[in-house]
Structures are given as structure tokens and as C-alpha cells.
Motif scaffolding. Sequence first.
Motif, PDB file in Angstrom:
ATOM      1  N   CYS A  10     -46.675 -51.602  17.994  1.00  0.00           N
ATOM      2  CA  CYS A  10     -46.184 -52.413  16.882  1.00  0.00           C
ATOM      3  C   CYS A  10     -46.405 -51.604  15.608  1.00  0.00           C
ATOM      4  N   VAL A  38     -42.080 -52.477  18.834  1.00  0.00           N
ATOM      5  CA  VAL A  38     -41.661 -53.530  17.915  1.00  0.00           C
ATOM      6  C   VAL A  38     -41.888 -53.021  16.493  1.00  0.00           C
ATOM      7  N   ASP A  67     -41.685 -59.350  10.747  1.00  0.00           N
ATOM      8  CA  ASP A  67     -42.726 -60.104  11.436  1.00  0.00           C
ATOM      9  C   ASP A  67     -43.389 -61.052  10.443  1.00  0.00           C
ATOM     10  N   HIS A  72     -48.048 -61.630  15.155  1.00  0.00           N
ATOM     11  CA  HIS A  72     -46.686 -61.996  15.547  1.00  0.00           C
ATOM     12  C   HIS A  72     -45.959 -60.800  16.159  1.00  0.00           C
ATOM     13  N   ASN A  75     -47.456 -59.953  19.585  1.00  0.00           N
ATOM     14  CA  ASN A  75     -47.087 -60.944  20.591  1.00  0.00           C
ATOM     15  C   ASN A  75     -45.669 -60.722  21.103  1.00  0.00           C
ATOM     16  N   LYS A  76     -44.771 -60.314  20.224  1.00  0.00           N
ATOM     17  CA  LYS A  76     -43.417 -59.980  20.678  1.00  0.00           C
ATOM     18  C   LYS A  76     -43.471 -58.867  21.725  1.00  0.00           C
ATOM     19  N   MET A  80     -42.346 -58.854  25.700  1.00  0.00           N
ATOM     20  CA  MET A  80     -41.278 -57.956  26.146  1.00  0.00           C
ATOM     21  C   MET A  80     -41.710 -57.074  27.317  1.00  0.00           C
TER      22      MET A  80
END
Length: 298
Positions: A10, A38, A67, A72, A75-76, A80
Motif C-alpha cells: 500500500c 494499492v 483511501d 483502509h 484492507n483493500k 484482493m
Amino acid sequence: MSITLSYIICTKNRLPFLKVLLGNLLTVLSPDEEIVVVDGNSSDGTQGYLQNLLDANKIHQYISEPDKNQAHGWNKALLMAKGKIIKKLIDDDVHHINTIRKCRDFMMANADLDLCISNHLQSHLIHPDQVSITGRLENYRDWKAGKVRSFTFSDVTLLQRRASLSYLGLYDTQFKMMDWEYALRVTYLKAKIAYYTGYNSLSVATPGNVTSGASPQLLKYEGAIGMVKYDYAGDNAGISRFSRLKVWLGNTWHRLKTRQAPVSHPVLPDDAELEKIYASYYQILNEYNNTGTFHFIQ
């Protein structure tokens, strides 16, 4: 071929660090592994860089969108991931892939394990020649012995079993120190955790990371919640000393940047210097893992 290991990343506006991380990972990636990225709608060229990697089939999944906060975004990535085991890779840290695979293989051979953590090294970009060892082994042993109901650890070394997310949950989006809360939660829930005495990662405190933006007041507030909610008595470090170091570094860097004497301001190393520093970090981490005998505890 089924995916055994998902590396999740991320990031937002951290392109120099991201290039170092992916530059090292892509050269050793195995067919049974995937890379999930992400991006939080970066504006520094990250989107184009990642899209090119996706188009070239070098990374496997990628999205870029705003985000709500750090948790957040992570968590995506967790949702995935397709691998049986998930490894979070922080963009400005250093990760020892062979050791991560040892932890993955141990978890695959022990189907009851939810998580695996390890010792790790730590440094900060202002003084890259200073590297120290840290870990939570004694806290882990106290927890296993029933002396404490919960303990904290950094998720820089964490491997998670995807099937265990339904019980242990995702990151709490209310917490800035999301890994701190997560560690207390999963240990309070008596997750099955293995501890590896080697070093699968090296934490690097850098300016601009999310942790460096956390104020001491916020750390104290979140710490009080954790102590009540998870029957956490504290361990002298409270929220880890390295997290406090990141906060200090971020605040110090901000103060220096806002002064009026630009000549003496510390700045991020240029790309070439950053690559040199991180090459040294990778070498140090490799040397630590090639020295001594390490084992799993459960």
C-alpha cells in the motif's frame, strides 16, 4: 498454479522507495507468488510506473484511488490477495524474501497456524549506518505461558493466513497505529502464532510515512483504548519504541523543513544515493540471516 504467497503493498507518493522495493522483489519472484499494489491516488508518477508494470505482467493486481486512511488502503489489499499466505511489504522497509518464504513454508506445513512473526532489524534514514536488532520474543513467551492476555508487535514481519481473516478480522480503520491495535486484538483472541528467531525484515524510519504523522497525544489516546479493550498491562515500550522513533523523526523533519535556513535542511537522498543506502540495508539483512542458527517456536 495456485498462489501460495501474496505480497501486498500500500503506497502513496513514495515512488523512490517503491522503485527500490519492487526492483528487488521482481528479480526473485516465483510463479506461485503474486504482487498486489494499492496506490492511494499518487501524484508523483507512481500511477504510471505501476500501470507499466501491470501491462508488462510484472505485478498481478493494481488499483489507484483515494483511501480514507492507511488501514483502509491495507484492507483493500488484504481483500484482493489470492494467496494462501499474505505478506505485507511496507514501501520504505527492507524485506528478506528467502526468510519470508521459510515462514510461508512453515505455515503451509502447519495448517493450524494463523500468523507468523519474527525478529527484525531497525534503522532510520538520517543515520543509515546505525542498525540494531529488535523483536518481541520475550513478550511472545510470556503470552504463550499465559502470563499476559495480549502483547504488541510490529506487522513489518507479519505473515497472515488468508483463511484466518474471517476470525481475526481486518485492520481497524479507527486507529492510526493500526498494527499496534491489530497485534493486541489477535493475541487477545488467542490466534495461533509461530515465532521465527531470524529476521525477515528491516524497518527504516523515513520522513513522510504515516506513522511519523502520529502525535504523542494520539499515541497516548490509542494506547489507553488498547489497555482497556484488550486487557493490556503495557510492556515498558507501550506503543513500540520504534513507532515513537518514527513519530520523533517525522516531527523533527517537519520542524526543520519549516525553518528559514534552507542551506542546513536535511533532504531526502537523491535516487542514486537512496539506492546505495538500501543496497547496504539489503546486504546487512542478508548477512544477519546467513549468520547463526534460527528456529521456529510455537
